[in-house]
Design a protein around this motif. Structure first.
Motif, PDB file in Angstrom:
ATOM      1  N   LEU A 163       0.918  -1.310  -0.157  1.00  0.00           N
ATOM      2  CA  LEU A 163      -0.074  -0.015   0.167  1.00  0.00           C
ATOM      3  C   LEU A 163       0.969   1.315  -0.033  1.00  0.00           C
ATOM      4  CD1 LEU A 163      -2.802  -0.885   2.441  1.00  0.00           C
ATOM      5  CD2 LEU A 163      -2.912  -0.860   0.105  1.00  0.00           C
ATOM      6  N   MET A 164       1.972   1.198   0.738  1.00  0.00           N
ATOM      7  CA  MET A 164       2.873   2.368   0.835  1.00  0.00           C
ATOM      8  C   MET A 164       3.643   2.502  -0.467  1.00  0.00           C
ATOM      9  SD  MET A 164       3.824   5.154   2.045  1.00  0.00           S
ATOM     10  CE  MET A 164       3.556   5.336   3.986  1.00  0.00           C
ATOM     11  N   THR A 165       4.029   1.268  -1.106  1.00  0.00           N
ATOM     12  CA  THR A 165       4.791   1.487  -2.354  1.00  0.00           C
ATOM     13  C   THR A 165       3.745   2.089  -3.356  1.00  0.00           C
ATOM     14  OG1 THR A 165       5.751  -0.701  -1.747  1.00  0.00           O
ATOM     15  CG2 THR A 165       5.823  -0.078  -4.018  1.00  0.00           C
ATOM     16  N   ALA A 166       2.548   1.590  -3.635  1.00  0.00           N
ATOM     17  CA  ALA A 166       1.577   2.437  -4.319  1.00  0.00           C
ATOM     18  C   ALA A 166       1.346   3.760  -4.054  1.00  0.00           C
ATOM     19  CB  ALA A 166       0.284   1.598  -4.207  1.00  0.00           C
ATOM     20  N   TYR A 167       1.343   4.086  -2.956  1.00  0.00           N
ATOM     21  CA  TYR A 167       1.127   5.529  -2.523  1.00  0.00           C
ATOM     22  C   TYR A 167       2.487   6.201  -3.021  1.00  0.00           C
ATOM     23  CZ  TYR A 167      -0.421   9.465   0.447  1.00  0.00           C
ATOM     24  OH  TYR A 167      -0.638  10.759   0.808  1.00  0.00           O
ATOM     25  N   VAL A 168       3.452   5.908  -2.933  1.00  0.00           N
ATOM     26  CA  VAL A 168       4.730   6.719  -3.293  1.00  0.00           C
ATOM     27  C   VAL A 168       4.514   6.892  -4.895  1.00  0.00           C
ATOM     28  CG1 VAL A 168       7.002   6.690  -3.585  1.00  0.00           C
ATOM     29  CG2 VAL A 168       6.200   6.167  -1.609  1.00  0.00           C
ATOM     30  N   ILE A 169       4.232   5.680  -5.654  1.00  0.00           N
ATOM     31  CA  ILE A 169       4.140   5.885  -7.297  1.00  0.00           C
ATOM     32  C   ILE A 169       2.842   6.754  -7.511  1.00  0.00           C
ATOM     33  CG2 ILE A 169       3.780   4.414  -8.983  1.00  0.00           C
ATOM     34  CD1 ILE A 169       6.464   4.012  -7.697  1.00  0.00           C
ATOM     35  N   PHE A 170       1.812   6.523  -6.821  1.00  0.00           N
ATOM     36  CA  PHE A 170       0.701   7.329  -7.122  1.00  0.00           C
ATOM     37  C   PHE A 170       0.994   8.874  -6.917  1.00  0.00           C
ATOM     38  CE2 PHE A 170      -2.557   3.771  -5.776  1.00  0.00           C
ATOM     39  CZ  PHE A 170      -2.314   3.336  -7.046  1.00  0.00           C
ATOM     40  N   ASP A 171       1.783   9.207  -5.935  1.00  0.00           N
ATOM     41  CA  ASP A 171       1.876  10.588  -5.782  1.00  0.00           C
ATOM     42  C   ASP A 171       2.986  11.122  -6.921  1.00  0.00           C
ATOM     43  OD1 ASP A 171       1.914  12.900  -4.074  1.00  0.00           O
ATOM     44  OD2 ASP A 171       3.842  12.616  -3.472  1.00  0.00           O
ATOM     45  N   ARG A 172       3.836  10.244  -7.196  1.00  0.00           N
ATOM     46  CA  ARG A 172       4.580  10.518  -8.465  1.00  0.00           C
ATOM     47  C   ARG A 172       3.935  10.934  -9.698  1.00  0.00           C
ATOM     48  NH1 ARG A 172       7.823  10.562  -4.636  1.00  0.00           N
ATOM     49  NH2 ARG A 172      10.091  10.249  -4.688  1.00  0.00           N
ATOM     50  N   LEU A 173       2.703  10.131  -9.841  1.00  0.00           N
ATOM     51  CA  LEU A 173       2.082  10.274 -11.092  1.00  0.00           C
ATOM     52  C   LEU A 173       1.090  11.458 -11.032  1.00  0.00           C
ATOM     53  CD1 LEU A 173       0.801   6.516 -11.240  1.00  0.00           C
ATOM     54  CD2 LEU A 173       2.356   7.889 -13.114  1.00  0.00           C
ATOM     55  N   LYS A 174       0.726  11.752  -9.678  1.00  0.00           N
ATOM     56  CA  LYS A 174      -0.349  12.876  -9.488  1.00  0.00           C
ATOM     57  C   LYS A 174       0.508  14.217  -9.903  1.00  0.00           C
ATOM     58  CE  LYS A 174      -3.523  15.109  -6.171  1.00  0.00           C
ATOM     59  NZ  LYS A 174      -4.048  14.884  -4.883  1.00  0.00           N
ATOM     60  N   ASN A 175       1.817  14.310  -9.410  1.00  0.00           N
ATOM     61  CA  ASN A 175       2.777  15.226  -9.348  1.00  0.00           C
ATOM     62  C   ASN A 175       3.281  15.463 -10.837  1.00  0.00           C
ATOM     63  OD1 ASN A 175       2.203  16.094  -6.862  1.00  0.00           O
ATOM     64  ND2 ASN A 175       4.033  15.046  -6.150  1.00  0.00           N
ATOM     65  N   GLY A 176       2.892  14.509 -11.759  1.00  0.00           N
ATOM     66  CA  GLY A 176       3.353  14.696 -13.143  1.00  0.00           C
ATOM     67  C   GLY A 176       5.032  14.323 -13.085  1.00  0.00           C
ATOM     68  N   ASP A 177       5.474  13.741 -12.288  1.00  0.00           N
ATOM     69  CA  ASP A 177       6.921  13.309 -12.194  1.00  0.00           C
ATOM     70  C   ASP A 177       6.949  11.901 -12.693  1.00  0.00           C
ATOM     71  OD1 ASP A 177       7.710  15.607 -10.726  1.00  0.00           O
ATOM     72  OD2 ASP A 177       7.466  14.686  -8.949  1.00  0.00           O
ATOM     73  N   LEU A 178       6.005  11.205 -13.096  1.00  0.00           N
ATOM     74  CA  LEU A 178       5.967   9.849 -13.656  1.00  0.00           C
ATOM     75  C   LEU A 178       4.657   9.723 -14.580  1.00  0.00           C
ATOM     76  CD1 LEU A 178       7.618   7.125 -13.176  1.00  0.00           C
ATOM     77  CD2 LEU A 178       5.809   6.580 -11.540  1.00  0.00           C
ATOM     78  N   SER A 179       4.794   8.863 -15.524  1.00  0.00           N
ATOM     79  CA  SER A 179       3.517   8.796 -16.125  1.00  0.00           C
ATOM     80  C   SER A 179       3.344   7.038 -16.336  1.00  0.00           C
ATOM     81  CB  SER A 179       3.813   9.311 -17.662  1.00  0.00           C
ATOM     82  OG  SER A 179       4.424   8.224 -18.367  1.00  0.00           O
ATOM     83  N   MET A 180       2.096   6.656 -16.836  1.00  0.00           N
ATOM     84  CA  MET A 180       1.685   5.148 -16.711  1.00  0.00           C
ATOM     85  C   MET A 180       2.555   4.783 -17.980  1.00  0.00           C
ATOM     86  SD  MET A 180      -0.591   4.020 -14.376  1.00  0.00           S
ATOM     87  CE  MET A 180      -1.639   5.005 -13.308  1.00  0.00           C
ATOM     88  N   ASP A 181       2.843   5.367 -18.896  1.00  0.00           N
ATOM     89  CA  ASP A 181       3.532   4.752 -19.872  1.00  0.00           C
ATOM     90  C   ASP A 181       5.114   4.736 -19.933  1.00  0.00           C
ATOM     91  OD1 ASP A 181       1.261   4.663 -21.186  1.00  0.00           O
ATOM     92  OD2 ASP A 181       1.319   6.578 -22.209  1.00  0.00           O
ATOM     93  N   ASP A 182       5.611   5.264 -18.699  1.00  0.00           N
ATOM     94  CA  ASP A 182       7.127   5.325 -18.308  1.00  0.00           C
ATOM     95  C   ASP A 182       7.612   3.680 -18.279  1.00  0.00           C
ATOM     96  OD1 ASP A 182       7.785   7.895 -18.865  1.00  0.00           O
ATOM     97  OD2 ASP A 182       7.651   8.302 -16.530  1.00  0.00           O
ATOM     98  N   THR A 183       8.736   3.419 -18.612  1.00  0.00           N
ATOM     99  CA  THR A 183       9.058   2.008 -18.535  1.00  0.00           C
ATOM    100  C   THR A 183      10.308   1.848 -17.444  1.00  0.00           C
ATOM    101  OG1 THR A 183      10.449   1.996 -20.469  1.00  0.00           O
ATOM    102  CG2 THR A 183       8.160   1.433 -20.714  1.00  0.00           C
TER     103      THR A 183
END
Length: 378
Positions: free
Chosen positions: A60-80
């Motif tokens: 849950l915390m691992t997902a939380y960190v990733i979701f925060d990066r996605l929301k902030n625009g530092d990461l995208s779903m298409d990044d590999t």
């Protein structure tokens, strides 16, 4: 002088909550907690603040960190991210990614959330922070911000480690924050029933998703030391509750205990809205103002979760200095509202001026002063 007004809301609460008394609850879980999502009220606790191994509920915390990066625009779903040998070799639950492959963030999230893949979790951690150890430091920073008691993360998976721990209260606070801060991502991933990767179809390990009881997440966990655990959330008629159980000795135990806690929470507690945001709670007297009173308003929606047996002893106390001298600026805090009842934490809400009240001119102040001398305080 200080004026205190005590209002009885008995009739309102009886109508809204009902008359059946809330009963005590017992659970086989070693640790357990139930929270109302809307209000943050803890409805039940058992060893909820004690350190425990969270197993895969760590994700849950691992997902939380990733979701925060996605929301902030530092990461995208298409990044590999590239699958390392460490991730590929990791045992336990697996997404079955292949070493050296590049996998999208979206697929890795599905592999971690739906399939509980340890390999997917490590790939995400290494992709964000360079190493799983560095990612654990990020997890701990978030845990501190979310006020998660007895928490220290050593890895992104929940793999057994004597220093890797959290608490049931920590997990329920994390789950609430995840749903509140990332509702779109929560809805997108956590009720997904199955996911196929590398030709291998796996089913979501959360058994409550298939029980038609309003459950739409979150995460199971198991290790020998942790026992069987489950962090679950259910929504009914606009109200959401979150439960955490851990330390059960069989998979059916976490499923049944979670289900019992959810049903109990919906049955024995109801949410009552005392005031909407911006609603006038009281008209307070004004001294030497252009109008005789000012509305006291709450900037926030005041919703409370109450057991039925608290309805006959609820008190709502409004306290302020009366009369309030002008000038008064809209938004200025003027009073406090205190709500007290058995079995719930006392809440104190600031009330603010709903509008600006200018001071009277010189002549008006003289007239008001004379009236005060002749007739006394209003």
């Amino acid at each position: 002088m200080r004026r205190t007004l005590i209002r009885s809301f008995f009739a309102l609460f009886v109508l809204a909550v009902g008359s059946a008394p809330a009963s005590a609850f017992e659970t086989e879980a070693r640790e357990a907690v139930v929270m109302d999502f809307n209000t943050g009220t803890l409805l039940f606790e058992k060893n909820a603040r004690e350190a425990m191994p969270p197993a895969s509920m760590t994700k849950l915390m691992t997902a939380y960190v990733i979701f925060d990066r996605l929301k902030n625009g530092d990461l995208s779903m298409d990044d590999t991210f590239v699958v390392s040998e460490k991730a590929w070799r990791k045992g336990g639950s697996k997404m079955f990614v292949e070493v050296g492959n590049e996998v999208s963030v979206e697929n890795l999230l599905q592999g971690m959330i739906v399939q509980s893949g340890n390999d997917a979790s490590i790939v995400l951690a290494e992709g964000i922070a360079g190493s799983e150890d560095a990612f654990a430091d990020i997890m701990n920073d978030y845990a501190e911000k979310l006020d998660m008691p007895a928490t220290n993360f050593e890895n992104a998976t929940g793999w057994p480690d004597p220093e890797h721990r959290t608490s049931a209260l920590g997990l329920v606070r994390l789950a609430r924050a995840l749903i509140a801060n990332f509702p779109d991502y929560y809805e997108r991933f956590y009720d997904q029933l199955e996911f196929t990767w590398n030709g291998i179809r796996q089913y979501n390990r959360n058994p409550l998703l298939r029980r038609n009881m309003g459950v739409d997440g979150l995460k199971t966990g198991y290790t020998r030391n942790a026992g069987y655990g489950l962090t679950a959330s259910a929504m009914r008629d606009g109200r959401r509750v979150i439960t955490v159980v851990n330390g059960l000795d069989r998979p059916s135990g976490r499923e049944n205990e979670s289900a019992r806690l959810i049903e109990w929470a919906f049955r024995e507690f109801k949410n009552v809205v005392l005031f909407e945001a911006g609603e006038t709670v009281e008209q307070a007297e004004v001294w030497l103002g252009s109008q005789p009173s000012v509305p006291l308003v709450s900037e926030q929606r005041l919703e409370m979760t109450l057991p039925a047996d608290a309805t006959d002893s609820m008190t709502v106390t409004l306290t302020y200095e009366a009369p309030i001298p002008a000038p008064i600026e809209a938004g200025e805090q003027l009073a406090t509202l205190t709500i007290e009842a058995p079995s719930i934490e006392t809440r104190t809400i600031p009330l603010k001026a709903g509008e600006t009240v200018p001071q009277l001119g010189t002549f008006g102040r003289i007239v008001s002063g004379v009236e005060y001398l002749v007739f006394g305080a209003p």
